[in-house]
Design an enzyme around this catalytic site. Structure first.
Site, PDB file in Angstrom:
ATOM      1  N   CYS A   1       0.666  -1.194  -0.164  1.00  0.00           N
ATOM      2  CA  CYS A   1       0.177   0.271  -0.146  1.00  0.00           C
ATOM      3  C   CYS A   1       0.874   1.320   0.058  1.00  0.00           C
ATOM      4  CB  CYS A   1      -1.014  -0.096   0.933  1.00  0.00           C
ATOM      5  SG  CYS A   1      -2.251   1.267   1.158  1.00  0.00           S
ATOM      6  N   HIS A   2       0.980   2.203   1.056  1.00  0.00           N
ATOM      7  CA  HIS A   2       1.611   3.248   1.194  1.00  0.00           C
ATOM      8  C   HIS A   2       3.150   3.041   1.644  1.00  0.00           C
ATOM      9  CE1 HIS A   2      -2.117   5.072   0.858  1.00  0.00           C
ATOM     10  NE2 HIS A   2      -1.777   6.153   0.739  1.00  0.00           N
TER      11      HIS A   2
END
Length: 186
Positions: A111-112
């Site tokens: 994800c991030h």
């Protein structure tokens, strides 16, 4: 899922981790036989973020200052917007991640969390994916960004989002069982 008996895996996180991105790999890799430690900057608990509000707390197994990369076969970096943003300004966290990479061990980010790979200088020349809002940062760091669920490049595993957790965990197990990676150019 491949057997991970005898393997030890670090999950580096702090407050604001995306709930499923820590808990699913932790539980899945433990079910495969690995010893998994949640590592954070301070002892106690860290609080997750569950989609659009604060989630459940998770117990920290070890503090970052009490471990070294040589204790582990792989590191998993959960995302969420808050968690990697807080960790990427902590030099000890970045050094810990770099040590896994330099030791040719598995580094997995979802994800991030590829922000942490950018900060650690790992992204350049690598095939990677990430949450779409992190795409430009990953490309600007010199990575070859792909719009794929999971991307693997010589022991570096990146994944787009929590919907891809099963494939992400499968790839982590596969890469750990392959052993050290030579890190040829992407």
């Amino acid at each position: 899922m491949q057997n991970l008996a005898g393997k030890t895996i670090a999950i580096l996180a702090t407050d604001g981790f995306e709930q499923s991105e820590l808990e699913v790999p932790r539980d899945t890799l433990r079910q495969a036989g690995a010893e998994v430690h949640v590592i954070s900057l301070e002892a106690g608990e860290i609080k997750g973020w569950d989609e659009d509000d604060w989630g459940r707390a998770v117990q920290v197994d070890k503090t970052l200052d009490s471990v070294t990369s040589t204790d582990y076969d792989a590191i998993v970096l959960p995302g969420g917007q808050i968690n990697p943003d807080l960790l990427r300004v902590e030099q000890s966290a970045i050094d810990f991640i770099k040590a896994f990479w330099n030791e040719k061990k598995v580094v997995a980010a979802i994800c991030h969390a590829p922000w942490l790979l950018v900060e650690a200088g790992i992204a350049k020349g690598r095939k990677m994916t990430s949450y779409p809002s992190v795409k430009t940062d990953v490309i600007n760091a010199g990575a070859h960004w792909e719009d794929s669920a999971v991307v693997t490049d010589q022991g570096l595993i990146t994944s787009r989002n929590p919907g891809d957790l099963e494939a992400f965990c499968e790839k982590i197990a596969e890469e750990i069982n392959e052993g050290k990676h030579e890190r040829r150019a992407a």
